[in-house]
Design a protein around this motif. Sequence first.
Motif, PDB file in Angstrom:
ATOM      1  N   ASP A  11       0.881  -1.093  -0.198  1.00 27.53           N
ATOM      2  CA  ASP A  11       0.191  -0.049   0.161  1.00 27.53           C
ATOM      3  C   ASP A  11       0.862   1.263  -0.053  1.00 27.53           C
ATOM      4  OD1 ASP A  11      -2.540  -1.363  -0.268  1.00 27.53           O
ATOM      5  OD2 ASP A  11      -2.814  -1.522   2.090  1.00 27.53           O
ATOM      6  N   ASP A  15       0.578   4.008  -2.800  1.00 23.19           N
ATOM      7  CA  ASP A  15       0.049   5.475  -2.506  1.00 23.19           C
ATOM      8  C   ASP A  15       1.005   6.354  -3.175  1.00 23.19           C
ATOM      9  OD1 ASP A  15      -2.218   4.363  -0.906  1.00 23.19           O
ATOM     10  OD2 ASP A  15      -1.102   4.636   0.915  1.00 23.19           O
ATOM     11  N   GLU A  18       0.569   6.586  -6.845  1.00 23.21           N
ATOM     12  CA  GLU A  18      -0.898   7.464  -7.157  1.00 23.21           C
ATOM     13  C   GLU A  18      -0.547   8.757  -6.840  1.00 23.21           C
ATOM     14  OE1 GLU A  18      -3.879   6.184  -4.604  1.00 23.21           O
ATOM     15  OE2 GLU A  18      -4.168   4.152  -5.377  1.00 23.21           O
ATOM     16  N   SER A  19       0.098   9.368  -5.880  1.00 17.73           N
ATOM     17  CA  SER A  19       0.520  10.773  -5.659  1.00 17.73           C
ATOM     18  C   SER A  19       1.313  11.398  -6.758  1.00 17.73           C
ATOM     19  CB  SER A  19       1.368  10.859  -4.259  1.00 17.73           C
ATOM     20  OG  SER A  19       1.847  12.124  -3.968  1.00 17.73           O
TER      21      SER A  19
END
Length: 44
Positions: A11, A15, A18-19
């Motif tokens: 995760d 993340d 995605e950021s």
Amino acid sequence: MPRQYSVVCDDEIGDRVESLAREYELTEQEVLRQLIQQGLEDSG
């Protein structure tokens, strides 16, 4: 001919990907492609 790979990450890494995608207005796939390309260039 392009090859297709599947990547599984935890995760925290997901993340971060995605950021980066949001920050640079890219797809997550493009972020991963660029990260892999840069890593290969740095290693060789």
